[in-house]
Design an enzyme around this catalytic site. Sequence first.
Site, mmCIF file in Angstrom:
data_model
loop_
_atom_site.group_PDB
_atom_site.id
_atom_site.type_symbol
_atom_site.label_atom_id
_atom_site.label_comp_id
_atom_site.label_asym_id
_atom_site.label_seq_id
_atom_site.Cartn_x
_atom_site.Cartn_y
_atom_site.Cartn_z
ATOM 1 N N SER A 116 4.458 5.676 6.777
ATOM 2 C CA SER A 116 5.863 5.607 7.182
ATOM 3 C C SER A 116 6.472 4.248 6.866
ATOM 4 C CB SER A 116 5.974 5.898 8.683
ATOM 5 O OG SER A 116 7.288 5.710 9.134
ATOM 6 N N LEU A 118 5.910 2.267 4.437
ATOM 7 C CA LEU A 118 6.258 2.161 3.022
ATOM 8 C C LEU A 118 7.351 3.154 2.652
ATOM 9 C CD1 LEU A 118 2.704 1.691 1.474
ATOM 10 C CD2 LEU A 118 4.471 -0.044 1.815
ATOM 11 N N LEU A 142 -2.619 8.673 -7.232
ATOM 12 C CA LEU A 142 -1.357 8.843 -6.518
ATOM 13 C C LEU A 142 -0.205 8.947 -7.499
ATOM 14 C CD1 LEU A 142 -1.743 6.135 -3.718
ATOM 15 C CD2 LEU A 142 -2.238 8.575 -3.551
ATOM 16 N N GLU A 143 0.838 9.668 -7.123
ATOM 17 C CA GLU A 143 2.072 9.771 -7.899
ATOM 18 C C GLU A 143 3.135 8.991 -7.137
ATOM 19 O OE1 GLU A 143 2.560 13.953 -7.717
ATOM 20 O OE2 GLU A 143 0.952 14.382 -9.128
ATOM 21 N N TYR A 176 -14.189 23.051 -5.622
ATOM 22 C CA TYR A 176 -13.654 22.317 -6.763
ATOM 23 C C TYR A 176 -14.801 21.579 -7.457
ATOM 24 C CZ TYR A 176 -10.114 19.751 -9.409
ATOM 25 O OH TYR A 176 -9.311 19.256 -10.405
#
Length: 202
Positions: A116, A118, A142-143, A176
């Site tokens: 929060s 950031l 991360l995107e 996965y």
Amino acid sequence: MVLSDHDIKERLKADLIIKGVDVDAQVGPSSVDLRLGNRFRMFKISDHSMIDPADYHDELIKKWDDGETKVEECTYTRLYISTKPFILHPGEFVLASLKEYIQIPDDLVGRLEGRSSLGRLGLMVHSTAGYVDPGFCGHLTLELANVGKLPVKLYPGMRICQIVFQDMTSPADVPYGKKEGSKYQDECGATQSRIDIDVDIK
């Protein structure tokens, strides 16, 4: 059901692996804080006017090292490896690696959430990739996007996001990494899109 701090610590002793984590400093009431790595990948806007997912091959062209930052030049992107802060300007988008290596058991899923503190600066931590499959292992990418009005300085090693773990009703039959098309298993270092592996857009 979301795992509590007690359950997270028990799973970390058993079968949940987060290499490099400081349990006392990074485990919260129901999540684990994760730190920013030192690899950042950005698109070279000037080289291409469009990205075609059906014809996307981000191949390595050349490398260079100025003594402070190593750079890998690819067809569409540049990968920066540096311990210096990375400046993310308004409207910019960058892929960034996490410092911690994660290996998730077959009966857990992870959800990445932005911090929060950031978010209130205009930093979006994941545009779409907030879900981590059971069986995944590697350094998550991360995107990051700056939707604010001012540049944001990103420091390698800073707490950038948190991961929440949830129990599944039963372990995945095909987790996965064991399923065909697990494109990002064992990823390391702001991995570029591997959409060229998809068959439904050919």
